[in-house]
Design a protein around this motif. Structure first.
Motif, PDB file in Angstrom:
ATOM      1  N   UNK A   1      58.679  36.467  10.792  1.00 36.54           N
ATOM      2  CA  UNK A   1      58.807  35.737  12.058  1.00 36.54           C
ATOM      3  C   UNK A   1      57.568  34.867  12.266  1.00 36.54           C
ATOM      4  N   UNK A   2      57.779  33.616  12.621  1.00 36.12           N
ATOM      5  CA  UNK A   2      56.671  32.729  12.941  1.00 36.12           C
ATOM      6  C   UNK A   2      56.036  33.164  14.260  1.00 36.12           C
ATOM      7  N   UNK A   3      54.748  32.878  14.473  1.00 32.53           N
ATOM      8  CA  UNK A   3      54.114  33.240  15.742  1.00 32.53           C
ATOM      9  C   UNK A   3      54.889  32.655  16.927  1.00 32.53           C
ATOM     10  N   UNK A   4      54.869  33.405  18.048  1.00 28.86           N
ATOM     11  CA  UNK A   4      55.614  32.980  19.227  1.00 28.86           C
ATOM     12  C   UNK A   4      54.729  33.116  20.463  1.00 28.86           C
ATOM     13  N   UNK A   5      55.165  32.469  21.550  1.00 27.80           N
ATOM     14  CA  UNK A   5      54.435  32.573  22.815  1.00 27.80           C
ATOM     15  C   UNK A   5      53.755  31.277  23.208  1.00 27.80           C
ATOM     16  N   UNK A   6      53.010  31.331  24.301  1.00 28.30           N
ATOM     17  CA  UNK A   6      52.324  30.161  24.833  1.00 28.30           C
ATOM     18  C   UNK A   6      50.972  29.972  24.157  1.00 28.30           C
ATOM     19  N   UNK A   7      50.466  28.757  24.226  1.00 34.01           N
ATOM     20  CA  UNK A   7      49.135  28.480  23.683  1.00 34.01           C
ATOM     21  C   UNK A   7      48.111  29.409  24.324  1.00 34.01           C
ATOM     22  N   UNK A   8      47.282  30.006  23.492  1.00 31.06           N
ATOM     23  CA  UNK A   8      46.284  30.941  23.977  1.00 31.06           C
ATOM     24  C   UNK A   8      46.796  32.361  24.123  1.00 31.06           C
ATOM     25  N   UNK A   9      48.119  32.529  24.030  1.00 29.27           N
ATOM     26  CA  UNK A   9      48.722  33.858  24.156  1.00 29.27           C
ATOM     27  C   UNK A   9      49.713  34.116  23.015  1.00 29.27           C
ATOM     28  N   UNK A  10      49.478  33.464  21.898  1.00 33.02           N
ATOM     29  CA  UNK A  10      50.400  33.598  20.774  1.00 33.02           C
ATOM     30  C   UNK A  10      50.400  35.030  20.224  1.00 33.02           C
ATOM     31  N   UNK A  11      51.565  35.450  19.728  1.00 31.32           N
ATOM     32  CA  UNK A  11      51.722  36.769  19.134  1.00 31.32           C
ATOM     33  C   UNK A  11      52.335  36.623  17.742  1.00 31.32           C
ATOM     34  N   UNK A  12      52.086  37.622  16.891  1.00 29.42           N
ATOM     35  CA  UNK A  12      52.622  37.578  15.532  1.00 29.42           C
ATOM     36  C   UNK A  12      52.809  39.011  15.026  1.00 29.42           C
ATOM     37  N   UNK A  13      53.491  39.129  13.908  1.00 28.71           N
ATOM     38  CA  UNK A  13      53.786  40.457  13.355  1.00 28.71           C
ATOM     39  C   UNK A  13      53.579  40.458  11.840  1.00 28.71           C
ATOM     40  N   UNK A  14      53.045  41.569  11.343  1.00 28.35           N
ATOM     41  CA  UNK A  14      52.909  41.796   9.901  1.00 28.35           C
ATOM     42  C   UNK A  14      53.585  43.121   9.585  1.00 28.35           C
TER      43      UNK A  14
END
Length: 209
Positions: A91-104
């Protein structure tokens, strides 16, 4: 309408990324099968709807073993022994600028050795043992939440002790799946960029005979 659809998709991403996991299954010394989906549920015919996002999982240690895309899983002629896989590109990073989230994702099949080889790993405390510890960067995670999924898809969450260890009762024969999530927050490096939250999701599968 497109803006609303995108906003709805971004809002759903945290739940989707956490609900979905990568796991590996292996029967004996046969090829490994790498899945993306919800391991506590029966996979639909052809695999999970998000399976197409699983494109290039990496074996640990790195291997040139060929990967063959099948209906709902990726087949790999992995070297003998426990199989370890990691993937940070589902999954590509998601969320607003400064609050981005990601998964590994980190996935392991087998419990033949207690060695740790990935940044996050659910490992047996002894070769072929029945107790397991969530290990982050080689150190146990105290009070970790580890979910055990039995061969009949019944699941139960366990809280690890101070050494990050759980010892579930393995009363059924068949394949067990253990899952755990470790969250990091802050100014975190991710694939050449920055995110505010990073989900590390680990699975371990083994066959109880």
């Amino acid at each position: 309408m497109k803006t609303l659809a995108l906003a709805s998709l971004l809002a759903a991403m945290p739940m989707m990324a956490q609900a979905h996991e990568v796991w590996v299954e292996r029967d004996g010394a046969g090829p490994a099968r790498i899945y993306l989906g919800e391991p506590a549920k029966t996979l639909p015919a052809g695999g999970d709807p998000e399976f197409e996002k699983l494109k290039a999982p990496k074996l640990v240690p790195a291997s040139s073993a060929s990967q063959t895309r099948k209906a709902g899983f990726i087949e790999v002629a992995a070297p003998a022994g426990d199989v370890r896989v990691t993937d940070d590109s589902v999954f590509e990073p998601w969320g607003e600028d400064g609050k981005m989230e990601a998964v590994i994702y980190y996935a392991r099949a087998g419990r033949a050795d207690a060695r740790i080889a990935m940044p996050l790993e659910i490992a047996p405390t002894a070769a072929n043992g029945g107790s397991f510890a969530l290990m982050k960067d080689g150190k146990p995670v105290p009070s970790a939440k580890i979910t055990v999924i039995t061969p009949d898809k019944w699941s139960k969450a366990f809280t690890a002790d101070a050494s990050g260890t759980v010892a579930p009762k393995l009363s059924e024969k068949g394949r067990y799946i253990l899952t755990a999530t470790h969250e990091e927050t802050g100014d975190l490096a991710y694939k050449g960029g920055k995110v505010a939250k990073l989900y590390h999701i680990a699975t371990t599968t083994f066959v109880n005979e």
